[in-house]
Write a protein that holds these residues in place. Structure first.
Motif, PDB file in Angstrom:
ATOM      1  N   TRP A   1       0.820  -1.398   0.079  1.00 45.39           N
ATOM      2  CA  TRP A   1      -0.086  -0.026   0.003  1.00 45.39           C
ATOM      3  C   TRP A   1       0.725   1.126   0.040  1.00 45.39           C
ATOM      4  O   TRP A   1       0.622   2.149  -0.975  1.00 45.39           O
TER       5      TRP A   1
ATOM      6  N   TRP B   1      -5.913  -7.538  -1.320  1.00 49.92           N
ATOM      7  CA  TRP B   1      -6.622  -6.692  -0.537  1.00 49.92           C
ATOM      8  C   TRP B   1      -8.368  -6.491  -1.161  1.00 49.92           C
ATOM      9  O   TRP B   1      -8.430  -6.685  -2.484  1.00 49.92           O
TER      10      TRP B   1
ATOM     11  N   LYS C   1      -6.873  -9.430   2.819  1.00 47.55           N
ATOM     12  CA  LYS C   1      -7.006  -8.315   4.080  1.00 47.55           C
ATOM     13  C   LYS C   1      -8.502  -7.636   3.731  1.00 47.55           C
ATOM     14  O   LYS C   1      -8.539  -7.100   2.606  1.00 47.55           O
TER      15      LYS C   1
ATOM     16  N   GLY D   1      -7.487   1.292   8.999  1.00 38.75           N
ATOM     17  CA  GLY D   1      -6.635   1.041  10.279  1.00 38.75           C
ATOM     18  C   GLY D   1      -7.511  -0.161  11.140  1.00 38.75           C
ATOM     19  O   GLY D   1      -8.288  -0.815  10.702  1.00 38.75           O
TER      20      GLY D   1
HETATM   21  C1  DGJ Z   1      -7.261   1.769   4.342  1.00 37.49           C
HETATM   22  C2  DGJ Z   1      -6.351   0.729   4.899  1.00 37.49           C
HETATM   23  O1  DGJ Z   1      -6.022   0.901   6.554  1.00 37.49           O
HETATM   24  C3  DGJ Z   1      -4.976   0.790   4.197  1.00 37.49           C
HETATM   25  O2  DGJ Z   1      -3.946  -0.053   4.831  1.00 37.49           O
HETATM   26  C4  DGJ Z   1      -4.969   0.636   2.748  1.00 37.49           C
HETATM   27  O3  DGJ Z   1      -5.577  -0.916   2.691  1.00 37.49           O
HETATM   28  C5  DGJ Z   1      -5.937   1.521   2.269  1.00 37.49           C
HETATM   29  N1  DGJ Z   1      -7.314   1.414   3.052  1.00 37.49           N
HETATM   30  C6  DGJ Z   1      -6.311   1.101   0.937  1.00 37.49           C
HETATM   31  O4  DGJ Z   1      -7.333   1.669   0.351  1.00 37.49           O
END
Ligand code: DGJ
Length: 732
Positions: free
Chosen positions: A334, A409, A474, A527
């Protein structure tokens, strides 16, 4: 023969369980005894079960309401507090019957002591016979962790619908006294900040109303007022297994005359689903089960409470498949590539990741159709044809050939208005016909309560996971809920939409996990905005914060570890620098090694020296990983109190420990109070009679007693410095 052994085992288990929960028939009374706690519940003379005592083991003090009920008033302090009669507590049950009666009367009906999913269990059944409402209070006990899971099962045996206006998971009454409440609060990039305040008469509500727990993970700890000792002292704690709208109330009555008023000065903890703007129609024959509330008691300080909750989470809550497995070292793209991903660049990152010791390579956001920024693409979950003309398989194969697993993700609960999905199904989001659909991060929330949305999501996720060798997901969630309308739903379901959403979300993840058992799941919500035991029943780890600054992470991780275990706390080393210039590689790794270590920087640009440090620290992490991920954590010196920070992890078998020491900005010698008091580190959780060798220390071997009572001199100086000391028990 085999049957004899099984029968003996059964008798042994039943005998062990009957010691945990004991029953007296006259008066009807149950005692739940764990290693350090005792809870007593009894049926009062008016037939209402009442809480008699919860606390350390011993003779409980006399309780004013115990079985002597003022016939004019009835039991006012109830084990399952309901709206009805004189109800002084925060209610756990509030119903409206079909004839308009809003007053309920839950009387003891029966009880049973029996195993619940392999643990000693108690069920107390209550009935409001006039209307056919039955409520069961469930207790599932974990004696070694001093924990009881609590929840209610609510059934309509009548012949008309009952409206549930409130159904909390449990109510807990603490012995009357003065207490302090510790909770966690925060916001994006500042999650898990502990706050402590005195509990005064009234009700303190900690809650979520928009599906984002960002401000408050569902956890509280309660200690006697003023208690700050880190080694000892009683702590009650509670945590909810719920990720939607939840509520935890801490209530205290005026500390008046106990003879006049039952429960004077008592503190009550009530928690469960937040029924704000919510109601549920329970049709004849239907049952509603609340989520669980885990309640525990420790005699050995906040870390004692934390270690109990963490051990319980590791052993009994986390998904069974990966429960005992060590979490891999992750690379996540990311911060290095944001939305701008492609095969060649991901592969270049993967090659370096492999060199430094990464085990799992994860491509974050940006991989799917139309996703060039956060304005478009969510909902269209096929690889972007420009970025990945041959799909994901070629990239995955090359990463697997390097010897790493591959992860991806997703954000399944969301849709961008600029997507094919939304253009085809604008009614699949939450909305009210005459209200604006407010966007956050340019996205709307899909209404997962709808069966078509559920089936669509299950369909594309199943296709993705069956067509590609993906070993890690994720699961992100990047906005709060607004305009929670569902115009197509029958009127009696419209205000239940948030509960139905969560039921389907859990069902979705559970179904995917059953279909793809070898896929590890990471929970993320901008987060750590959805870190709770509900998500951790079905995901293996948590992305704790988008803030990867190591100095900030020392605070965030400190708070996280007061509630959840280190093997769920993911922490990457990145190039991000939000404050004061990059801190050393050693420091950054030493901070991320407190949990599940990851790397998230643009490692193709890291100088050779940094890659060497990364490889060395990852290799050290792999050696100490079982102690970090499965051990007990003692938070010795808090960043909230001083500019020095120390945490210690002790292996499950006690044979090894790891001490992490960090400085923040170093103060002038002797200047601030914290600088003066923290010149010694006192270790904890060691065997006092054993000898331990300390890595890199002048006095190599010390007894556990010395390490804990005399301590060791603070080992580092200078701004943002760190030291990792390994302790190994010497064999006798
Ligand atoms: C929010 C997440 O907390 C980040 O680590 C990342 O995955 C972004 N979203 C991606 O859009």
């Amino acid at each position: 023969m085999r049957w004899t052994i099984l029968a003996a085992l059964f008798l042994f288990v039943s005998a062990a369980h009957s010691q945990v929960i004991q029953e007296q028939n006259n008066p009807k009374r149950w005692t739940i005894t764990t290693s350090h706690s005792q809870q007593i519940i009894a049926v009062a003379s008016d037939g209402i079960p009442v809480p008699i005592y919860y606390g350390p083991i011993g003779e409980p003090p006399p309780y004013a309401s115990e079985l002597k009920v003022n016939p004019k008033v009835g039991s006012e302090v109830r084990e399952v507090p309901f709206r009805g009669g004189f109800d002084h507590q925060v209610p756990a049950i509030e119903v409206v019957y079909a004839d308009g009666t809003r007053d309920c009367n839950l009387i003891y009906d029966s009880a049973q002591i029996a195993d619940i999913d392999g643990q000693p269990g108690l069920q107390i059944h209550l009935k409001d016979s006039e209307y056919g409402l039955e409520v069961t209070a469930n207790y599932r006990v974990f004696p070694d962790q001093d924990i009881t899971e609590r929840w209610l099962t609510i059934t309509n045996h009548g012949n008309a619908a009952i409206t549930l206006e409130n159904a909390q998971s449990a109510s807990v009454e603490l012995p009357s006294g003065e207490y302090d409440l510790t909770q966690l609060a925060g916001e994006w990039a500042h999650e898990f900040t502990p706050f402590t305040s005195r509990i005064t008469p009234g009700v303190k509500t900690i809650q979520v109303r928009d599906f984002q727990g960002l401000n408050n993970p569902p956890w509280v700890a309660i200690r006697p007022a003023g208690e700050r000792n880190q080694n000892s002292g009683n702590v009650y704690f509670a945590a909810l297994h719920y990720s939607g709208n939840w509520r935890l109330d801490v209530a205290k009555t005026f500390p008046g005359d106990r003879n006049r008023f039952a429960g004077a000065g008592d503190v009550q903890i009530v928690g469960g689903i937040n029924f704000w703007d919510t109601a549920l129609a329970l049709k004849p024959g239907e049952t509603f089960t609340t989520p669980k509330m885990t309640v525990g008691f420790a005699t050995d300080s906040m870390d004692g409470a934390a270690n109990r909750l963490q051990q319980y989470t590791r052993k009994y809550v986390l998904p069974a498949h990966f429960r005992d497995a060590l979490r891999p070292v992750i690379y996540n793209s990311w911060y290095a590539t944001v939305f701008n991903v492609n095969e060649a660049q991901q592969l270049a990152l993967a090659k370096v990741a492999k060199q430094i010791g990464v085990e799992l390579f994860v491509m974050d956001d940006g991989w799917f159709k139309g996703r060039t920024t956060d304005h478009a693409g969510l909902g269209d979950w096929t690889p972007d044809p420009q970025k990945f003309p041959h799909g994901l398989q070629p990239l995955i194969k090359q990463i697997n050939d390097l010897g790493m697993d591959y992860g991806l993700w997703v954000e399944p609960e969301m849709v961008n208005p600029d997507s094919d999905l939304y253009r085809a199904h604008p009614d699949w989001v939450f909305y009210y016909p005459k209200r604006e659909r407010h966007e956050q991060r340019n996205q709307l929330m899909l209404n997962m309560a709808r069966e078509d949305v559920y089936q669509y999501t299950l369909g594309w996720m199943s296709k993705l996971l069956s067509e590609n060798n993906i070993r890690f997901i994720k699961w992100d969630h990047n906005r709060a809920l607004s305009e929670p309308g569902w115009p197509d739903a029958p009127p009696d379901q419209q205000r239940a939409v948030r509960i139905l959403y969560m039921q389907n979300l859990y069902r979705l993840i559970d179904t995917l996990r059953a279909k793809f058992p070898d896929v590890l799941f990471e929970d993320c919500a901008s987060g750590g905005a959805r870190a709770d035991l509900g998500m951790l029943e079905r995901t293996d780890q948590v992305w704790a914060s988008d803030n990867t600054n190591p100095d900030d992470r020392l605070f965030i991780q400190w708070g996280y570890l007061s509630m959840l275990p280190a093997n769920t706390m993911v922490s990457w080393v990145t190039d991000e620098d939000w404050h004061r210039g990059p801190l050393s590689m050693n420091y950054r790794f030493a901070v991320s090694m407190q949990g599940v270590l990851g790397v998230g920087g643009n490692i193709t640009k890291w100088p050779a020296e940094d890659l060497k440090t990364a490889a060395r620290m990852i290799s050290l992490y792999k050696e100490i990983r079982p102690i970090i991920q499965h051990g007990s954590v003692y938070r010795l010196i808090s960043p909230f109190d001083s500019n020095r920070v120390a945490l210690e992890y002790v292996a499950q078998d006690g044979s090894q420990a790891v001490l992490f020491c960090y400085t923040l900005e170093d103060d002038m010698a002797g200047s601030r109070q914290s600088e003066r008091v923290h010149r010694t580190v006192y270790l904890r959780g060691l065997d006092p009679n054993a000898q331990y060798t300390l890595s890199g220390q002048p006095h190599q071997t010390l007894t556990g007693q010395s390490l804990m009572n005399v301590g060791i001199p603070w080992p580092i100086f200078g701004d943002y410095n760190s030291r990792i000391i390994r302790l190994t028990k010497v064999d006798k």
